[in-house]
Design a protein around this motif. Sequence first.
Motif, PDB file in Angstrom:
ATOM      1  N   ALA A  63       0.832  -1.205   0.000  1.00  0.00           N
ATOM      2  CA  ALA A  63       0.000   0.000   0.000  1.00  0.00           C
ATOM      3  C   ALA A  63       0.865   1.254   0.000  1.00  0.00           C
ATOM      4  O   ALA A  63       0.613   2.206  -0.753  1.00  0.00           O
ATOM      5  CB  ALA A  63      -0.915  -0.018   1.226  1.00  0.00           C
ATOM      6  N   ASP A  64       1.920   1.241   0.819  1.00  0.00           N
ATOM      7  CA  ASP A  64       2.829   2.391   0.857  1.00  0.00           C
ATOM      8  C   ASP A  64       3.495   2.595  -0.493  1.00  0.00           C
ATOM      9  O   ASP A  64       3.686   3.733  -0.938  1.00  0.00           O
ATOM     10  CB  ASP A  64       3.902   2.168   1.929  1.00  0.00           C
ATOM     11  N   GLY A  65       3.863   1.477  -1.128  1.00  0.00           N
ATOM     12  CA  GLY A  65       4.513   1.566  -2.435  1.00  0.00           C
ATOM     13  C   GLY A  65       3.595   2.216  -3.460  1.00  0.00           C
ATOM     14  O   GLY A  65       4.020   3.085  -4.225  1.00  0.00           O
ATOM     15  N   VAL A  66       2.335   1.810  -3.459  1.00  0.00           N
ATOM     16  CA  VAL A  66       1.377   2.392  -4.404  1.00  0.00           C
ATOM     17  C   VAL A  66       1.226   3.885  -4.145  1.00  0.00           C
ATOM     18  O   VAL A  66       1.256   4.716  -5.048  1.00  0.00           O
ATOM     19  CB  VAL A  66       0.019   1.670  -4.292  1.00  0.00           C
ATOM     20  N   LYS A  67       1.123   4.233  -2.871  1.00  0.00           N
ATOM     21  CA  LYS A  67       0.985   5.647  -2.519  1.00  0.00           C
ATOM     22  C   LYS A  67       2.198   6.444  -3.004  1.00  0.00           C
ATOM     23  O   LYS A  67       2.072   7.525  -3.577  1.00  0.00           O
ATOM     24  CB  LYS A  67       0.851   5.783  -0.998  1.00  0.00           C
TER      25      LYS A  67
END
Lengths: 406, 263
Positions: A63-67
């Motif tokens: 999720a952090d990567g997508v953000k």
Amino acid sequence: MTTAELIGQDPGWLILVKAIFVFAICVLLTLMAVWGERRIVARMQMRLGPNRVGPFGLVQALADGVKLALKEDLIPAAADKIVFIIAPIISATTCFMSFAVIPIAGPVTLFGHKTAMQLTDLPVGVLYVLAVASVGVYGIILAGWSSGSTYPLLGGLRATAQVISYEVAMGLSLVAVFIYAGSMSTSEIVAAQQKWWFAVVLFPSFVIYAISMVGETNRAPFDLAEAEGELVGGFHTEYSSLKFALFFLAEYINIVAVSALATTLFLGGYHALPGLTFTEQWLGGWFTMVWFFAKVLFFFFIFVWLRGTLPRLRYDQFMEFGWKILIPVSLFWIMVVATLRVLSLQGASRLVVVAFASGIVLIVLLINIAFDSAKKRAESIPEVEVTTPSFPVPKLPVSEPEEPRG
Amino acid sequence: MINVAIEVGQTQTPEAVLFWILGPLAVLAALGMLLVKKAVHSALFLAWIMITLAIFYIAQDAPFLGIVQIVVYTGAVMMLFLFILMLVGVDSADSLTETIRGLRPIAIVAAVGFGGLMVSLLSRATLGRTFVGLQDANADGNVPALADLLFSKYVWAFEVVSALLITAALGAMVLAYNHRLVARPTQRDLAIARFRTGSLANAAGLPNPGVYALHNAVDVPALLPDGTPAQASISATLKARGDVIDSHPFQLEQLRPTDKEEK
């Protein structure tokens, strides 16, 4: 059949499958490593860590990567544009490359082909990892230089100095392994450890490698290149969005890569723990992969543990430690190892070997005593009495009432 | 694995493809190294040339030489990089003005001479023939074969070169060494000096710059309790540049009248 011969018979599609496998493992390990690090550090600080996204917070890193990828991509006006873009790409691509020579599992059968779980086997495999790592540092230095701003430049320069000095110690610690294994190929080094792990036989080399691998990957307590207390973010201060994500990826893959190299060189690679060698036959040899990753994760845990425990070193102390302690000690140790190796290869009697070893121990003890006595003499010099300060100081509650000074 | 091409004694297709892709790139990089203005870009092109050479070595069954080429020369180029940053400056670019008189003709003569030498040497090289001897040279592995040569036949040359390099390193250290007249103050000395000398008000560090909603705080002095600006709260660099904004408009006295009006 040796590993090199096994790999030589691979058809083209199998090489491709293995390459994709290695790539997938690197990316997957990074995601798990980010999550694992946050959870472990949280536990050490009596917190819970990420536990909302997915079971146990497992997909938090994703999720952090997508953000991160969806954020605005900024290039500073003062930056050298081309180099600024190339730098994270160099960092991220080179760290994948070093995994190519790491033997992940023993001989296995993959889609009906008997092969070794290793992308390629170079006769100079370990040197290849060093070479790739030294190219990877260019990413950091160029990022620092091309940002066109002071803190990144300082971070980049620190990274250069750090890598140059700790690569020397690292290379020297590997020499002892080469001498004992009689080869620089990763598969042959693993094969040479079937009986005794080099972490036991060459313990000092193992310690030196373990220290310098933390220095090499810019991790706490040696993370001076991105010291957030002093340099904002160090070399990646000006980076955002996917370019920053590439640096992030590179850092974690590098940790896994040096851990994998340490496993290969010192902890017997994919071999099982002594006494459990029967497990190597399980699942048609695939179980060796479990051993390999268990050892890699052990190193990763040490990395996180260090970060959770130790404060960052001061820069001059860090350099002094590298040049004045690690390098001389490894040079001395290589001399000892080389002499012992020549003695044993030429069939010297056990008496000679023991005499030599005890002579070395005696020398080390004498040096130690000399240092201790010098230290004591320095301590015995009485310190100059400090005169009373010339500025007003508050009265201590327990002291006798006296005239205010100043 | 590595000994792919060699049984035939002739360059094979993959090697030829590799050469015709990387060769032009290397030449372009070499030209770029000479022609670009920024010294750092030049160093980068140099690193690229070194890496392509290393790939050629590996393709020609000299893996040890190739890998060592990368390890050694990337380190060397990194040092060059540092020298550029330290000696020439971060954003240094070539200037075309002649600093030493007559340098240009000398350089042209030297370049033509060297170029002629190279061309005459290369024109005498035999191209397109089959090659022999690699199989024997790599018979018991590339690394042992190289080690045997290095530590038997060429041991004298090897030692002389290492002595030369050590002398050069020592020379550089002697030249760069700056003998301190006074011992360097330690952190402890500095802390003591801060209390003994100077005003006590600065002992715990200088005051922070002012924090105002309308301004970048670092260039506006903080206000002391009596309303005067604290000049020590601004960085000396900003002061020297003249980038300091007056904090006078932010004094509370000037805001007070508006308070009264509202009431």
